[in-house]
Design an enzyme around this catalytic site. Structure first.
Site, mmCIF file in Angstrom:
data_model
loop_
_atom_site.group_PDB
_atom_site.id
_atom_site.type_symbol
_atom_site.label_atom_id
_atom_site.label_comp_id
_atom_site.label_asym_id
_atom_site.label_seq_id
_atom_site.Cartn_x
_atom_site.Cartn_y
_atom_site.Cartn_z
ATOM 1 N N ILE A 346 10.935 -8.205 -19.392
ATOM 2 C CA ILE A 346 11.335 -6.797 -19.357
ATOM 3 C C ILE A 346 11.709 -6.286 -20.741
ATOM 4 O O ILE A 346 11.544 -5.087 -21.023
ATOM 5 C CB ILE A 346 12.504 -6.590 -18.371
ATOM 6 N N CYS A 407 8.202 -15.395 -10.834
ATOM 7 C CA CYS A 407 8.487 -15.311 -12.267
ATOM 8 C C CYS A 407 9.848 -15.960 -12.473
ATOM 9 O O CYS A 407 10.079 -17.043 -11.946
ATOM 10 C CB CYS A 407 8.434 -13.873 -12.753
ATOM 11 N N SER A 408 10.727 -15.299 -13.184
ATOM 12 C CA SER A 408 12.055 -15.885 -13.367
ATOM 13 C C SER A 408 12.933 -15.622 -12.154
ATOM 14 O O SER A 408 13.386 -16.551 -11.483
ATOM 15 C CB SER A 408 12.703 -15.328 -14.639
ATOM 16 N N GLY A 410 12.031 -13.145 -9.729
ATOM 17 C CA GLY A 410 11.211 -12.757 -8.595
ATOM 18 C C GLY A 410 11.324 -11.321 -8.177
ATOM 19 O O GLY A 410 10.875 -10.961 -7.080
ATOM 20 N N LYS A 449 15.419 -4.232 -8.737
ATOM 21 C CA LYS A 449 16.671 -3.592 -9.162
ATOM 22 C C LYS A 449 16.398 -2.202 -9.721
ATOM 23 O O LYS A 449 16.428 -1.962 -10.925
ATOM 24 C CB LYS A 449 17.360 -4.475 -10.198
ATOM 25 N N CYS A 1115 -0.864 19.242 14.758
ATOM 26 C CA CYS A 1115 -0.857 20.702 14.734
ATOM 27 C C CYS A 1115 -2.282 21.223 14.766
ATOM 28 O O CYS A 1115 -3.169 20.702 14.094
ATOM 29 C CB CYS A 1115 -0.120 21.210 13.485
ATOM 30 N N CYS A 1139 2.846 23.487 14.669
ATOM 31 C CA CYS A 1139 4.128 23.103 14.091
ATOM 32 C C CYS A 1139 4.942 24.368 13.792
ATOM 33 O O CYS A 1139 4.456 25.492 13.943
ATOM 34 C CB CYS A 1139 3.925 22.274 12.820
ATOM 35 N N CYS A 1164 -3.198 34.211 15.507
ATOM 36 C CA CYS A 1164 -3.075 35.246 16.533
ATOM 37 C C CYS A 1164 -2.281 36.434 16.025
ATOM 38 O O CYS A 1164 -2.554 37.583 16.390
ATOM 39 C CB CYS A 1164 -2.424 34.653 17.784
#
Length: 1190
Positions: A346, A407-408, A410, A449, A1115, A1139, A1164
């Site tokens: 990262i 990875c480290s 996860g 995270k 709809c 709807c 209508c």
């Protein structure tokens, strides 16, 4: 007992926990230049150099003269002051915003305000998502269902549905373990884990003690054809001591055995199985969790060799042993292969992204762009990620081997590889619904995270935890979308919106670090879901090139040279201009307007004499502007007058400039929100098949028969006004033929003039010396503007043209006109060759007669006897100028249609003669931005001076959707074209209109952010719109033919009437004393024709039958799916199910014996309004005939 007093407890609503803060204004005359969301409150409002700046609890809004910066506060990464007077704002999506101030003190003050607003939150409630949800709770129930809809059933029950879809054998091979219920084993894992059936919970606990953060190997995907699975985990904690764990080794090898026991559909025929069927059946029937080494397992096919894919490099994996981590040794894991991918961590990704942001914030055309982009290594990191995902997909699909990815920890590189491999393998994840399930399961449930990586976690000041991991993965998905444009159901705008709301904190989807934190803080119930905005039914995010039903496994090209920079995110300035932009002068006082106009920015293109070298100027990177300081413009600035020439799109690199009125600068095409321009070659190609509207856009009104005569005197040009209206949609070929007819150049077909007496063609001639008659130009379907090749490459210099009040013009009386000052305007620049002409002028509020003339010859000139409409709210107006309410959902679902859809047609409004004070038009925006069921008024190009340009011609609804023209009752374009002399354009003296309070711009989405544009998807929406239009037109023709057949059948006389039947009629005629003509004559046969029979309306004897609720899952109009938050509504007229956004209007229906207003659908509603207008029109057309006969 005494009298009851007030209750001791006060009822506190959820929004009371988030009270709005007091607005701090630097100047009292400033107004908020945008529409706030629910719970959003503007805290600071002031002025920067050549801009308005505002800070709310949700966004930073900077409104320049030619652009708008609209950034959520949580999107801002850093703020610093540079060069004493400049704020340098770096965003987390790589955008960089610079704002200049006039004084150092003001710059420091705004720096302090913005730094406090973007600081890390002290508690979760400081994020805007909670206030937004709380304030939305105070709305009506119907609004909540539209705006606060939580994720659909496919999100809430995703795990069970995924297990069933992927075909896991949960009886004999796999099982769902509840060892992590209430997150007691691992807070960053979901509560239900899929493992082989013979693995006990005790063994899982032992494995968790050996894996980093207790993230054990669990299965997340199974290939349907060969049964190969993908599992994920974190690194083993081997450390320098070389620890081993027998349960962990056994679990990893058991995954490969389980895949062999549960083969896919392709392997079930025996292609991959070498064991006997009896042994396999015995194992299936007698399998038990305690039989870990049963004979059936050993006698089946030998399990495939499992691939352990470590995302790190071997060096990094070994170095992690110093911190207690490490990697698997092939000697300890039998039948396994370990492979390292060498993906960066990262910290390297964060540095690469910061370099990318610095490169993208440079000058627009740096000489070392390619080398600087290469030095960022951003594309190289994408290439490595794609290669890792392709390796996993090929191992599973081609080799039929299971894969374990880690990875480290996860939660960063592991979800990148796993989620990308699942997209390559499974076409379900390439749909809108499947992609949402993929993000929820592989990113949110498995504990990426987001709080730390996106920088909005409370009390976390460690900048080293921030990294655009999810953004990098979305970029890789964008690369796949570029390489396979027909295999993804969503488009690029979907990904761009997802990037924005990953950081915006408007929705609670990406808050907190893991599912345990989200559940403890009750985030799911206290915030809205981003999938409510990015729902599958939203057509704005639908890829029109998508080919459903394809099960192709993707094999992308992963080389760096095959990758593209995501310009829609990293370089938004180079993308087409976004919608919803307005002129900043709308929010300033007149004094401030004049000051801002005089202090234009110095970094614009140098002024030339009439822009003679416009083509070379367009090649530069600086935007093109014009001011009255140009020497060639000052001579004519007092003579500029407005007309109604529509906008024209300019070639790439040029900006069409439109004057906005008194004391205000010119507006570029991007500022008005027009679609991006196309090259002339594409224009010619796209203009071969213009789209025409097919629905009516009118309110209740009255027809008035008015005699109006209008003339204009000038020395230069002959102006003709062409107005067309239709009540019924004619035949397409006839419609095109009629569109090419213009005042003597042709005559409309007879049937259109005789059938309904609604369609008319007229021209108003002016005595201006000379004639220049042009036919109606073809319409550009992409931009909605006409193409005028006759006006290419010429300079237009308007001059004065005074109306003749003696002829009964529609202008205000001379006394009123003389009292109003004459505004000054600026000329437009000359367009380059190859583009259409652009004209700068003011609008004429009353000088042009907005009439709908009665039927007469097309070539006839002179005074016309026209008809006006009278609206109970607006007063008298022409038929095609009545407004129509449209809903927010209609705009958001079809936001970029260039065709004349009724959802986007704003109706123009004019004022009749004698009205000195025009009535205020309806505003299309509201103080609180609301979803689909809030009505808005589409502002069309009205004849109202400055305010007409700001509210009508520049409104996003009109400029972006209706494209500068309106639609009449029959859906035909009701345009007013000025055929002018190549040298000059004449117009009358305008009357000054009172300007109402400014209306905020209308955004296209509920998130308050502009919608990203895509020219290709824009064109595809037009094609779909044209197809639907043709289908609707054919349906109307079928209905019309059916009605004619029914009328003929009901009104047909007997084939051979008996003689006594005729005698009865003859005697009746004689008894009445009528001796005018004999009933037995030839004319008497006409009396027996169908014209003498009164047609019977079938609706008078029929009752509308409602479609049952259980038969309507979507709809009938917008095709959105019904669910708990999307309720069904029946139209009382047609009986279909809609709807709330498509069925919210109310009208009485006398034909159904419903005399009180009842709920009807939009179609209508329009049909009933047009029918009433036809009846009123026919009545008023009959009045002069009756008067003449008397």
């Amino acid at each position: 007992m005494g009298e009851e007093g007030p209750p001791s407890l006060e009822y506190i609503q959820a929004k009371d926990l988030f009270p709005p803060k007091e607005l701090v204004k630097e100047e009292e005359n400033l107004q908020v230049p945008f529409t706030v969301l629910q719970g959003e409150g503007v805290e600071f409002l002031g002025r920067a150099t050549d801009a308005l700046i505002a800070i709310s609890n949700y966004r930073l809004h900077i409104k320049f003269k030619d652009s708008v910066i609209n950034v959520p506060l949580r999107m801002i990464d850093s703020v610093e002051s540079r060069d004493m007077f400049q704020l340098h704002i770096a965003c987390k999506d790589s955008k960089v915003v610079r704002c200049h101030f006039s004084t150092f003190k003001q710059c420091q003050e705004w720096l302090s305000r913005l730094s406090r607003a973007t600081a890390r939150p002290a508690k979760p409630e400081d994020l805007f998502a909670f206030a937004y949800h709380a304030w939305c709770l105070g709305l009506t129930e119907e609004d909540q269902h539209t705006h606060l809809c939580q994720p659909g059933e496919h999100i809430r029950c995703r795990q069970e549905a995924e297990l069933a879809r992927m075909g896991f054998d949960l009886q004999n091979v796999w099982r769902v373990s509840h060892i992590n219920s209430n997150y007691k084993l691992c807070p960053s894992y979901p509560q239900k884990l899929l493992v082989p059936v013979w693995i006990t919970d005790k063994e899982l606990e032992n494995v968790a003690s050996f894996r980093s953060w207790k993230r054990i190997p669990v299965v997340v995907y199974r290939h349907l054809r060969n049964g190969a699975a993908i599992a994920r985990c974190s690194q083993p904690e081997i450390s320098w001591w070389g620890w081993r764990n027998a349960d962990d080794e056994y679990l990893v090898t058991s995954i490969a055995k389980a895949c062999a026991l549960d083969p896919g559909t392709r392997a079930s025929g025996g292609s991959l199985s070498t064991g006997t069927n009896d042994a396999s059946e015995a194992c299936d029937t007698d399998f038990d969790s305690s039989l870990t080494a049963c004979s059936g397992v050993e006698s089946t096919a030998a399990p495939q060799k499992l691939l352990i894919l470590d995302a790190r490099s071997y060096t990094a994996a070994v170095a992690n042993r110093a911190k207690g981590g490490g990697c698997e040794c092939e000697e300890y894991y039998p039948n396994c292969e370990v492979l390292f991918m060498g993906m960066a961590n990262i910290h390297a990704i964060r540095n690469s992204f910061q370099y990318l942001r610095a490169v993208c914030s440079q000058m627009p055309d740096p000489s070392n762009w390619l080398s600087a982009l290469e030095s960022t290594k951003w594309l190289q990191h994408l290439s490595v990620m794609l290669k890792a995902a392709v390796l996993v997909a090929n191992t599973v699909d081609r080799e039929g081997r299971p894969v374990l990815v880690h990875c480290s920890d996860g939660w960063d590189r592991t979800p990148q590889i796993v989620a990308l491999a699942k997209i390559l393998l499974d076409p379900y994840y390439r749909t809108l619904e499947g992609f949402q399930v993929l993000v929820e399961s592989d990113w949110l449930d498995f504990g990426h995270k987001f709080g730390d990586r996106c920088g909005h976690q409370e009390n976390a000041e460690d900048q080293n935890e921030q990294c655009p991991v999810f953004l990098q993965w979305l970029d890789s998905v964008h690369q796949l979308l570029k390489q396979f444009p027909c295999l993804f159901e969503f488009n690029e705008a979907f990904l761009v919106k997802l990037v924005q709301h990953t950081y915006s904190c408007l929705y609670g989807t990406f808050l907190a670090n893991n599912p345990c934190e989200r559940e403890k803080r009750n985030i799911y119930k206290r915030t809205c879901s981003v999938w409510a905005l990015l729902r599958a039914g939203n057509k704005n995010f639908h890829n029109f090139l998508y080919t459903p039903g394809s099960d192709v496994v993707l094999h992308p090209v992963c080389h760096v040279r095959a990758l593209h920079l995501w310009t829609a995110v990293y370089l938004p300035a180079s993308s087409p201009c976004t919608l919803g932009e307005e002129n900043m002068d709308l929010y300033l006082s007149p004094v401030a307007q004049s000051q801002e106009f005089s202090g234009r920015s110095l970094d614009r293109l140098p002024k030339t004499r009439s822009m003679d070298d416009l083509l070379s100027a367009c090649d530069t990177s600086s935007p093109l502007t014009r001011t009255s300081s140009d020497p060639n413009l000052n001579n004519h600035s007092q003579e500029v007058r407005g007309s109604l020439e529509p906008w024209h799109s300019s070639p790439e690199g040029a900006e069409t400039v439109i004057d906005s009125g008194v004391g205000s600068p010119q507006l570029t095409v991007g500022e008005m929100g027009l679609p991006p321009p196309l090259p002339s070659s594409q224009k010619e190609y796209l203009s071969n098949k213009p789209f025409k509207g097919h629905k009516s856009c009118s309110l209740s009104y009255k027809l008035l028969n008015t005699s109006v005569s209008w003339e204009m005197k000038s020395n230069t040009s002959d102006i003709k006004v062409l107005e067309e209206t239709e009540a019924l949609a004619p035949d397409p070929s006839a419609q095109e033929e009629q569109g090419r007819t213009s005042d003597g150049l042709g005559k409309p077909p007879e049937q259109f003039l005789e059938k309904e007496a609604v369609s008319s063609l007229c021209s108003v001639s002016s005595k201006c010396g000379g004639a220049c008659d042009f036919p109606e130009p073809p319409q550009d379907p992409l931009t909605g503007t006409p193409q005028q090749p006759h006006l290419d490459s010429m300079q237009i210099s308007p001059s004065r043209c005074t109306p003749d009040h003696s002829q009964g013009s529609l202008c205000n009386p001379p006394s009123v006109a003389s009292q109003t000052p004459e505004p000054n305007t600026d000329l437009l620049s000359q367009d380059p060759p190859g583009s259409t002409a652009s004209i700068s002028h003011q609008e004429q509020p009353s000088s042009v007669p907005d009439l709908i003339y009665k039927k007469e010859d097309a070539g006839k000139r002179g005074s016309k006897n026209g008809q006006l409409l009278e609206n109970p709210r607006f007063g008298k107006m022409p038929l095609e100028l009545a407004r129509k309410p449209i809903s927010q959902s209609q705009i958001s679902e079809f936001s970029f249609l260039g065709s004349n859809w009724d959802s986007f047609q704003g109706m123009m409004t004019s004022f009749p003669s004698g009205e000195t004070t025009p009535r205020r038009l309806l505003a299309y925006g509201c103080c609180s931005k609301r979803p689909s069921n809030k009505h808005i008024r589409a502002a069309g190009p009205c004849l109202g001076g400055q305010w007409a340009q700001r509210e009508g011609m520049k409104s996003p609804v009109c400029s972006s959707h209706s494209n500068g023209h309106c639609t009449g009752p029959g859906g035909k374009n009701n345009r007013m074209w000025f055929s002018s002399h190549p040298k000059q354009v004449s117009s009358t003296k305008p009357s000054l209109l009172s300007c109402p309070s400014p209306v905020p711009p209308l955004y296209l989405d509920d998130d308050g952010l502009p919608f990203p544009t895509d020219v290709i998807q824009h064109r595809l929406r037009q094609i779909e719109a044209g197809y639907r239009q043709e289908v609707e037109q054919l349906r109307r023709q079928v209905r019309e033919l059916q009605m004619r057949l029914d009328i003929r059948h009901c009104c047909a006389p007997p084939a051979e009437p008996p003689m006594d039947y005729e005698d009865d009629f003859t005697c009746l005629k004689e008894s009445d004393g009528s001796d005018t003509e004999d009933f037995g004559s030839d004319h008497s046969e006409d009396c027996l024709s169908e014209a003498s029979w009164e047609p019977v309306d079938k609706k008078e004897t029929e009752v509308t039958r409602w479609v049952p609720d259980h038969m309507a899952s979507h709809c009938f109009n917008c095709d959105c799916e019904f669910w708990l938050a999307k309720r069904r509504h029946h139209c009382r007229n047609c009986g279909n199910v809609f709807c709330a956004g498509c069925c919210h209007l109310k009208l009485p229906i006398p034909d159904q014996q419903l005399y009180d207003p009842v709920l009807v659908c939009n179609s209508c509603y329009e049909h009933i309004q047009v029918s009433r207008a036809r009846e009123l029109m026919s009545q008023h057309l009959k009045k002069p005939i009756a008067t003449a006969s008397s």
